[in-house]
Enzyme design. Structure first.
Site, PDB file in Angstrom:
ATOM      1  CG  ASP A   1      -1.993  -1.048   1.129  1.00 40.37           C
ATOM      2  OD1 ASP A   1      -2.226  -1.549   0.008  1.00 40.37           O
ATOM      3  OD2 ASP A   1      -2.586  -1.390   2.167  1.00 40.37           O
TER       4      ASP A   1
ATOM      5  CE  LYS B   1     -10.066  -3.531   3.373  1.00 39.76           C
ATOM      6  NZ  LYS B   1      -9.574  -4.803   2.873  1.00 39.76           N
TER       7      LYS B   1
ATOM      8  CE  LYS C   1      -6.031  -2.571   4.211  1.00 39.32           C
ATOM      9  NZ  LYS C   1      -4.849  -2.874   3.470  1.00 39.32           N
TER      10      LYS C   1
HETATM   11  S1  IVH Z   1     -17.016  -2.156   0.742  1.00 42.20           S
HETATM   12  C1  IVH Z   1     -17.674  -0.204  -3.188  1.00 42.20           C
HETATM   13  N1  IVH Z   1     -17.089  -3.526   2.966  1.00 42.20           N
HETATM   14  O1  IVH Z   1     -12.119  -4.905   0.930  1.00 42.20           O
HETATM   15  C2  IVH Z   1     -17.551  -0.889  -1.905  1.00 42.20           C
HETATM   16  N2  IVH Z   1     -15.398  -4.033   1.380  1.00 42.20           N
HETATM   17  O2  IVH Z   1     -10.311  -2.883  -0.692  1.00 42.20           O
HETATM   18  C3  IVH Z   1     -16.172  -1.245  -1.597  1.00 42.20           C
HETATM   19  N3  IVH Z   1     -13.921  -5.868   2.077  1.00 42.20           N
HETATM   20  O3  IVH Z   1     -11.843  -6.426  -1.970  1.00 42.20           O
HETATM   21  C4  IVH Z   1     -16.006  -2.319  -0.661  1.00 42.20           C
HETATM   22  N4  IVH Z   1     -14.880  -6.252   4.009  1.00 42.20           N
HETATM   23  O4  IVH Z   1     -13.745  -7.411  -0.719  1.00 42.20           O
HETATM   24  C5  IVH Z   1     -16.454  -3.333   1.795  1.00 42.20           C
HETATM   25  N5  IVH Z   1     -17.258  -4.663   4.995  1.00 42.20           N
HETATM   26  C6  IVH Z   1     -16.657  -4.480   3.813  1.00 42.20           C
HETATM   27  C7  IVH Z   1     -15.562  -5.257   3.416  1.00 42.20           C
HETATM   28  C8  IVH Z   1     -14.937  -4.997   2.193  1.00 42.20           C
HETATM   29  C9  IVH Z   1     -13.914  -6.617   3.198  1.00 42.20           C
HETATM   30  C10 IVH Z   1     -12.957  -6.007   0.975  1.00 42.20           C
HETATM   31  C11 IVH Z   1     -13.572  -6.083  -0.378  1.00 42.20           C
HETATM   32  C12 IVH Z   1     -12.569  -5.463  -1.299  1.00 42.20           C
HETATM   33  C13 IVH Z   1     -11.636  -4.771  -0.365  1.00 42.20           C
HETATM   34  C14 IVH Z   1     -11.618  -3.326  -0.711  1.00 42.20           C
END
Ligand code: IVH
Length: 712
Positions: free
Chosen positions: A61, A142, A349
């Site tokens: 990142d 996340k 993060k």
């Molecule tokens: S929202 C447009 N919510 O994080 C919406 N993403 O870098 C964008 N991820 O690969 C994503 N938990 O798979 C969202 N509660 C969560 C999440 C999530 C994991 C992952 C997602 C994506 C990455 C984004």
């Protein structure tokens, strides 16, 4: 794709770039950008294609952010194939490619309260032309797995796709259909919905992940580095049954697309993201609804982030942070997205649990029974909130199987409260200067002239120093002897013993009872009162029950439970001098390895002398009331000790022992002057002979025994 040499060179440059990323100014030449892009492309390939990342996500990142900031300063130097101009791809040739209804974007990153503030300010700035609108944030875990898009039409799951490059993904419907957390039919039509696309994460719960790896290890298969790789790989199996076996679960976190039969957008009917989560929950999905929270202010949000970071290791799934989203869907639409991420959401993060560092050297530590543990000294790195500079290498086999070498760049992980460990050496970094670790032949902690060969017992992974000449094992023995579960000397812990040891005030266990308190009271940090308190704690420990004393001796494999079982069987420690392996084996839960160690310990003069010394110092070596299980006082056999030998006709030995106990007797396992009754069944052998020789034991048949216990 890359040669070993190229990989090594790219990693060397990565390391340098990561170290300097924070201080980088604008680039001087176009070439600098190209080099950085090459590095990023290499890591994307390692991560997405090979499923074998070699640097931690935060390092990637920070390089990605560096490239972005360079490109912002030099927009003319942006190239169409720059990693910033697309979202990462995990497309593979094995599955048909499909188009997502809505692009699956990435997320921007935040790692501090200030970052969250900036994120919030930026949204306010974007809305400045609008009538000022208030908004809330929603936070959700996340999930650190593999992202999916699920498409439902007319209530049925019709398609499941990987994120791919964000625009197109791999169609993995057949694999996803095997996952029990994904409903195949969902009552969308009740809400007038004809088509819905959902965003979700495929994950393996941590418990199941551990079992999966244990199982694979048993079958001789390679283990997975983390649940994410196992889930991502599982979803791409050619055989759906294998995908199903990995225990993958799917958690939905976003409603991406929702239309009625006339193709009208139904998402517009929702005001809040939190309402869409509630709908997902009602429809029967496992979703982030369970762990979402609405925050009306940044303060509450920031506190919540900290709270979750602290309890991260208690969560049943791997999470690498929290996602913060604007709750008002209208504001989400107004702020929109860049080609990389939405402006209304950000990933907060957590501090990395993995880091890479250099293995500088290997030190060795000796334990209380002489076990030699290799410890890697590494360049200090911050990891999940603490600085790590040394990591256990466990034993020789651990070093061999992972092929860890001095000078290696190693991947270190610290999961939750667990002590850090080395995941693997990053062999791509090797440059010929790495040295193989040769386990020492002689005791490495011994600083005397005399050399002592290390030994390794059958079935054991550890090398041991069998004959300590330098005193360091005695130091460890003392530390264990005073510990809480052992003799429990309050106020006397590891560091104080080490200090007394360095000052030559204690060298062996008996010295603990010969401390010169006058001298102690004069030490820095001590006074008369604290010296007196210490003396009190040491004196008190003299009267501990026998089971604690046995445990304190640090006999190999002798745990607390076995100590209690053995202590209940004897009157004093000296009885054990006459015990043979079979006497121990008669006791419940005592196995052959411990039996052998016990006999070994009590036939070694060195140990018997130690016990004699302790006895002279008034330490209790007799079994006490606390060592005996409560006995019946008024039974026909009360106060008697009993032993069964030979084969019994009517009962199993266990049943007979239970009857004896209920009649008030105490079962013991050896023939000695302490034995009152011997019940001899058929083919009674040496025990019967010995009892007869003693002449003090009452010998009876099984029938006589039954008659006796049935007497009231
Ligand atoms: S929202 C447009 N919510 O994080 C919406 N993403 O870098 C964008 N991820 O690969 C994503 N938990 O798979 C969202 N509660 C969560 C999440 C999530 C994991 C992952 C997602 C994506 C990455 C984004």
């Amino acid at each position: 794709m890359y040669s070993k040499n190229e990989e090594r060179e790219l990693l060397r440059k990565t390391e340098q770039m990561v170290a300097e990323a924070r201080d980088q100014k604008a680039p001087d030449e176009r070439d600098d950008l190209d080099k950085l892009r090459d590095i990023l492309r290499y890591h994307e390939w390692k991560y997405y294609v090979k499923n074998e990342p070699v640097i931690p996500d935060p390092d990637y990142d920070s390089l990605f952010q560096l490239l972005k900031s360079w490109e912002e300063k030099k927009p003319d130097w942006i190239t169409a194939d720059s990693p910033t101009q697309r979202v990462g791809s995990d497309l593979s040739a094995d599955f048909p490619t499909v188009q997502h209804l809505v692009p699956m974007l990435s997320l921007g990153n935040a790692s501090s309260e200030e970052d969250l503030q900036q994120f919030s300010d930026q949204i306010k700035r974007l809305l400045k032309d609008e009538t000022q609108q208030d908004f809330d944030f929603v936070s959700e875990p996340k999930y650190d797995g593999s992202s999916l898009a699920l498409l439902y039409e007319n209530d049925l799951l019709v398609r499941a796709a990987t994120r791919g490059n964000g625009i197109e993904g791999d169609d993995i419907t057949n694999n996803v259909r095997t996952l029990k957390t994904v409903p195949l039919r969902v009552p969308f039509s009740k809400y007038g919905v004809q088509r819905a696309e959902l965003r979700a994460e495929a994950l393996i719960p941590l418990d199941d992940f551990q079992k999966l790896n244990e199982e694979r290890e048993k079958q001789g298969l390679t283990t997975f580095a983390n649940p994410r790789n196992a889930a991502a790989g599982g979803l791409r199996m050619k055989d759906p049954a294998e995908a199903s076996r990995r225990g993958i679960e799917v958690i939905v976190y976003q409603l991406g697309f929702l239309t009625d039969p006339q193709n009208n957008d139904l998402l517009k009917d929702f005001e809040l993201h939190s309402d869409t989560l509630e709908l997902l929950d009602k429809l029967g999905f496992k979703s982030s609804f369970e762990d979402h929270r609405v925050h009306s202010g940044l303060e509450d949000l920031a506190a919540h982030m900290k709270e979750w970071e602290a309890k991260r290791s208690d969560y049943p799934y791997e999470i690498d942070g929290m996602v913060v989203k604007v709750n008002q869907l209208e504001i989400q639409r107004k702020t929109g997205s860049t080609s990389h991420h939405p402006r209304w959401a950000i990933a907060y993060k957590f501090k990395a649990k993995q880091a890479t560092s250099k293995l500088l050297k290997v030190d060795y530590q000796v334990g209380k029974i002489g076990t030699i543990t290799p410890v890697a000294k590494i360049q200090a790195v911050p990891l999940a909130g603490v600085t790590i500079s040394s990591v256990s290498l466990h034993n020789e086999e651990f070093i061999r199987s992972k092929d860890i070498r001095i000078g290696d760049r190693v991947l270190v992980e610290r999961a939750g409260d667990v002590i850090p460990y080395i995941v693997k050496p990053l062999t791509e970094f090797r440059n010929g200067e790495q040295e193989i670790i040769n386990f020492p032949e002689y005791c490495p902690v011994n600083d005397t002239e005399e050399q002592v060969n290390l030994v390794k017992l059958e079935d054991e992974a550890a090398w041991r120093c069998p004959r300590c000449v330098c005193g360091k094992q005695d130091l460890q023995k003392m530390i264990f002897f005073v510990s809480k579960d052992a003799m429990d000397m309050a106020g006397l812990g590891k560091s104080l013993i080490e200090r007394f040891y360095r000052l030559d005030m204690v060298k062996r266990i008996p010295d603990l009872y010969r401390l010169d308190y006058e001298k102690v009271s004069r030490l820095e940090g001590f006074g008369e009162k604290s010296a007196a308190n210490l003396k009190k704690a040491v004196e008190e420990s003299k009267n501990r029950p026998l089971r604690r004393l046995l445990y304190s001796l640090g006999i190999h494999h002798l745990g607390k439970r076995a100590s209690a079982i053995i202590a209940a069987e004897v009157d004093e420690v000296w009885d054990l001098k006459n015990w043979e392996e079979e006497d121990y084996l008669q006791l419940k839960d005592i196995g052959p390895v411990l039996a052998k160690n016990m006999v070994g310990y009590f036939s070694d003069d060195h140990n018997l002398n130690l016990l004699r010394e302790l006895e002279e110092l008034d330490i209790n070596l007799k079994s006490t009331a606390q060592d005996k299980p409560t006995e019946r006082k008024d039974g026909p056999l009360s106060g008697k000790s009993i032993l069964f030998t030979g084969s019994l006709g009517k009962f199993s030995r266990k049943e007979a022992q239970k009857m004896a106990e209920e009649a008030g007797a105490r079962n013991i396992s050896a023939v000695s002057s302490k034995l009152d009754i011997l019940v001899a069944g058929e083919k009674a052998g040496s025990k019967l002979k010995k009892a007869k020789e003693l002449g003090t034991v009452e010998i009876m048949t099984e029938d006589e025994f039954v008659e006796l216990v049935e007497r009231t």
